[in-house]
Design an enzyme around this catalytic site. Sequence first.
Site, PDB file in Angstrom:
ATOM      1  N   GLU A 257      13.874   3.995 -10.501  1.00 18.43           N
ATOM      2  CA  GLU A 257      14.661   4.258 -11.708  1.00 18.43           C
ATOM      3  C   GLU A 257      14.065   3.376 -12.790  1.00 18.43           C
ATOM      4  OE1 GLU A 257      16.959   6.498 -11.790  1.00 18.43           O
ATOM      5  OE2 GLU A 257      17.308   6.836  -9.658  1.00 18.43           O
ATOM      6  N   CYS A 296      20.417   1.795 -19.236  1.00 21.09           N
ATOM      7  CA  CYS A 296      19.266   2.683 -19.066  1.00 21.09           C
ATOM      8  C   CYS A 296      19.585   4.078 -19.569  1.00 21.09           C
ATOM      9  CB  CYS A 296      18.877   2.726 -17.602  1.00 21.09           C
ATOM     10  SG  CYS A 296      20.279   3.066 -16.542  1.00 21.09           S
TER      11      CYS A 296
HETATM   12  P1  NAP Z   1      11.772  -5.721 -14.589  1.00 22.45           P
HETATM   13  O1  NAP Z   1      11.224  -6.862 -15.330  1.00 22.45           O
HETATM   14  O2  NAP Z   1      10.846  -4.661 -14.159  1.00 22.45           O
HETATM   15  O3  NAP Z   1      12.534  -6.348 -13.349  1.00 22.45           O
HETATM   16  C1  NAP Z   1      13.237  -5.541 -12.441  1.00 22.45           C
HETATM   17  C2  NAP Z   1      13.289  -6.222 -11.091  1.00 22.45           C
HETATM   18  O4  NAP Z   1      11.980  -6.295 -10.514  1.00 22.45           O
HETATM   19  C3  NAP Z   1      13.798  -7.652 -11.140  1.00 22.45           C
HETATM   20  O5  NAP Z   1      14.610  -7.873 -10.011  1.00 22.45           O
HETATM   21  C4  NAP Z   1      12.516  -8.470 -11.048  1.00 22.45           C
HETATM   22  O6  NAP Z   1      12.721  -9.764 -10.541  1.00 22.45           O
HETATM   23  C5  NAP Z   1      11.721  -7.629 -10.090  1.00 22.45           C
HETATM   24  N1  NAP Z   1      10.270  -7.845 -10.122  1.00 22.45           N
HETATM   25  C6  NAP Z   1       9.511  -8.296 -11.153  1.00 22.45           C
HETATM   26  N2  NAP Z   1       8.210  -8.304 -10.786  1.00 22.45           N
HETATM   27  C7  NAP Z   1       8.146  -7.851  -9.506  1.00 22.45           C
HETATM   28  C8  NAP Z   1       7.099  -7.639  -8.564  1.00 22.45           C
HETATM   29  N3  NAP Z   1       5.828  -7.881  -8.886  1.00 22.45           N
HETATM   30  N4  NAP Z   1       7.403  -7.177  -7.338  1.00 22.45           N
HETATM   31  C9  NAP Z   1       8.682  -6.906  -7.003  1.00 22.45           C
HETATM   32  N5  NAP Z   1       9.726  -7.098  -7.843  1.00 22.45           N
HETATM   33  C10 NAP Z   1       9.469  -7.558  -9.085  1.00 22.45           C
HETATM   34  O7  NAP Z   1      12.906  -4.966 -15.423  1.00 22.45           O
HETATM   35  P2  NAP Z   1      14.155  -5.596 -16.208  1.00 22.45           P
HETATM   36  O8  NAP Z   1      13.603  -6.199 -17.451  1.00 22.45           O
HETATM   37  O9  NAP Z   1      15.010  -6.412 -15.311  1.00 22.45           O
HETATM   38  O10 NAP Z   1      15.005  -4.287 -16.532  1.00 22.45           O
HETATM   39  C11 NAP Z   1      14.980  -3.602 -17.749  1.00 22.45           C
HETATM   40  C12 NAP Z   1      14.417  -2.206 -17.563  1.00 22.45           C
HETATM   41  O11 NAP Z   1      15.073  -1.541 -16.487  1.00 22.45           O
HETATM   42  C13 NAP Z   1      14.612  -1.318 -18.761  1.00 22.45           C
HETATM   43  O12 NAP Z   1      13.402  -0.717 -19.088  1.00 22.45           O
HETATM   44  C14 NAP Z   1      15.603  -0.263 -18.303  1.00 22.45           C
HETATM   45  O13 NAP Z   1      15.440   1.005 -18.879  1.00 22.45           O
HETATM   46  C15 NAP Z   1      15.376  -0.208 -16.853  1.00 22.45           C
HETATM   47  N6  NAP Z   1      16.604   0.228 -16.187  1.00 22.45           N
HETATM   48  C16 NAP Z   1      16.641   1.459 -15.600  1.00 22.45           C
HETATM   49  C17 NAP Z   1      17.780   1.884 -14.961  1.00 22.45           C
HETATM   50  C18 NAP Z   1      17.861   3.221 -14.291  1.00 22.45           C
HETATM   51  O14 NAP Z   1      18.789   3.436 -13.530  1.00 22.45           O
HETATM   52  N7  NAP Z   1      16.938   4.123 -14.523  1.00 22.45           N
HETATM   53  C19 NAP Z   1      18.896   1.041 -14.902  1.00 22.45           C
HETATM   54  C20 NAP Z   1      18.827  -0.185 -15.505  1.00 22.45           C
HETATM   55  C21 NAP Z   1      17.663  -0.593 -16.143  1.00 22.45           C
HETATM   56  P3  NAP Z   1      12.864 -11.027 -11.546  1.00 22.45           P
HETATM   57  O15 NAP Z   1      14.045 -10.753 -12.396  1.00 22.45           O
HETATM   58  O16 NAP Z   1      13.037 -12.180 -10.635  1.00 22.45           O
HETATM   59  O17 NAP Z   1      11.577 -11.055 -12.324  1.00 22.45           O
END
Ligand code: NAP
Length: 522
Positions: A257, A296
């Site tokens: 997602e 999102c």
């Molecule tokens: P993110 O930076 O991609 O982080 C998401 C998760 O991935 C966090 O738990 C993060 O941990 C982890 N992570 C980071 N690097 C990783 C790696 N190399 N391997 C495994 N896991 C890793 O995203 P975000 O900034 O938290 O979220 C915002 C985005 O999510 C927005 O673009 C939004 O649109 C999207 N979103 C989508 C939905 C949906 O249902 N489609 C819902 C909510 C949000 P850490 O926090 O410890 O870095």
Amino acid sequence: MTQKLPNFLNGQWQTGSGTGTPLFDPVLGTELVQVDATGLDLPAGFAFAREQGGAALRALTYRQRAAMLSAAVKVLQANRDAYYDIATANSGTIKNDTAVDVDGGIFTLGTYAKLGESLGDRHFMLDGEAARLGKDPLFQSQHVLTPTRGVALFINAFNFPSWGLWEKAAPALLSGVPVIIKPATATAWLTQRMVQDVVDAGIFPVGALSVICGSSAGLMDAIETFDVVSFTGSAETAAVIRSHPSVVQKSVRVNIEADSVNSALLLPDTAAGSESFDLLAKEVAREMTVKSGQKCTAIRRIFVPEALYTAVAQAISARLAKTTVGNPRNESVRMGALVNRAQLVSVQEGLVYLKQQTEILHDGATHSLVDADAAVACCVGPTLLGTRSAQGSDDADRVHDTEVFGPVATLVPYRDLAHALTLIRRGQGSLVTSLYGSDPATLASAALELADSHGRVHVISPDVAVLHTGHGNVMPQSLHGGPGRAGGGEELGGLRALNFYHRRSAVQASTSVLSALSESTN
Ligand code: NAP
């Protein structure tokens, strides 16, 4: 030094051995708690969940697991006040926004408890009817769904620490698959506390529910062939997960997602001031400001007939102007903070980027903060941008490509319905679009035109003005996920969610064997 949150892995509460990463109050700037996953034996913890948690869950029937979900709902409801306090402090959300996350998560869990009861005292599901394989009907094929014998690893985004946990965990646990949750660091506290309450209540078998707070390092390396991974977050991290050797070499099932440039469409032939016009203005203003636009599913692009551009801009701006922004502890505040300074910077940068192709219709900078220090608090007012003309809508590629994860949306005028549908599709696949109009036939045909590129089409006509569930609200009965840049994932949708946690197999046998199989509960 603030408290370090313990992780639950290998059936034990364990505190990381590293220096810890602090979590902050985004309004006051104070440090709240720390997370740390350093030194955890991830392969052993994953193996424990797989072998102990998985076996114990699979020994139960759907009905028994559904009863456990109901028991978890009761525990979470009993501790609801604590969750609201954590959300106010760590996410900077007002009460109504906290409800979307906390109560939305509990509601989703409760919905799966009810759905699970309907599956009865079985350990597997039949998939469709038996089909004969040749002329003689004696030899047939029956598809069955059995729970995968691995773990479900959830890597979640910061914006829904409660709902994001339970919307994934409910179908997994109901399916009989143990869960390991890794919340986003910025808001991990609420997830950790909810898991702690449910684990301490002793509802699920040990190993069924684990939580790891802190760095994601090593998580994907611990994944094995029959595990599944469900990720919510940015497109960049999604790409890292999709291409991880564990996924590529072991054919691990992954659900993504990711981000999405969602839209709202006011259909042609709608008069200014009509009910549909007002419904659009109301919904857009709400979507822009709920959770400070950090949803999102939030509306990012608003498509309106060119002749109504100014009238819609005024109607939305009038609503946005009333939004008080600041400290969520102040009862007069309607919109709290962004989750942290990094997000504040990202929203400010996104605004600069979009403004190069748009005009400002309502400027968030005109909102002064209530009870919050602008030098410390990660708060921004809502901003409405616009592409000025139908030609401007064609030219403004950034508007169709860029998700600014905050209270920001762009008004996009169109020439005719075909033009609007073409522009919407430039989002390259989204979670949700909402349509506003009063003619059922036109609404139905526009919905079908957009269905292939959207996980959900939310149609708001005057007859459902007070009944509809909201553009951005994800209901457990409906699909959540979207094709293309939205990640290509599918979650929820009632019992459809269980498919991800089950393996489908075709049993080819004589009709007497298939009868025995159908009657079997094991
Ligand atoms: P993110 O930076 O991609 O982080 C998401 C998760 O991935 C966090 O738990 C993060 O941990 C982890 N992570 C980071 N690097 C990783 C790696 N190399 N391997 C495994 N896991 C890793 O995203 P975000 O900034 O938290 O979220 C915002 C985005 O999510 C927005 O673009 C939004 O649109 C999207 N979103 C989508 C939905 C949906 O249902 N489609 C819902 C909510 C949000 P850490 O926090 O410890 O870095």
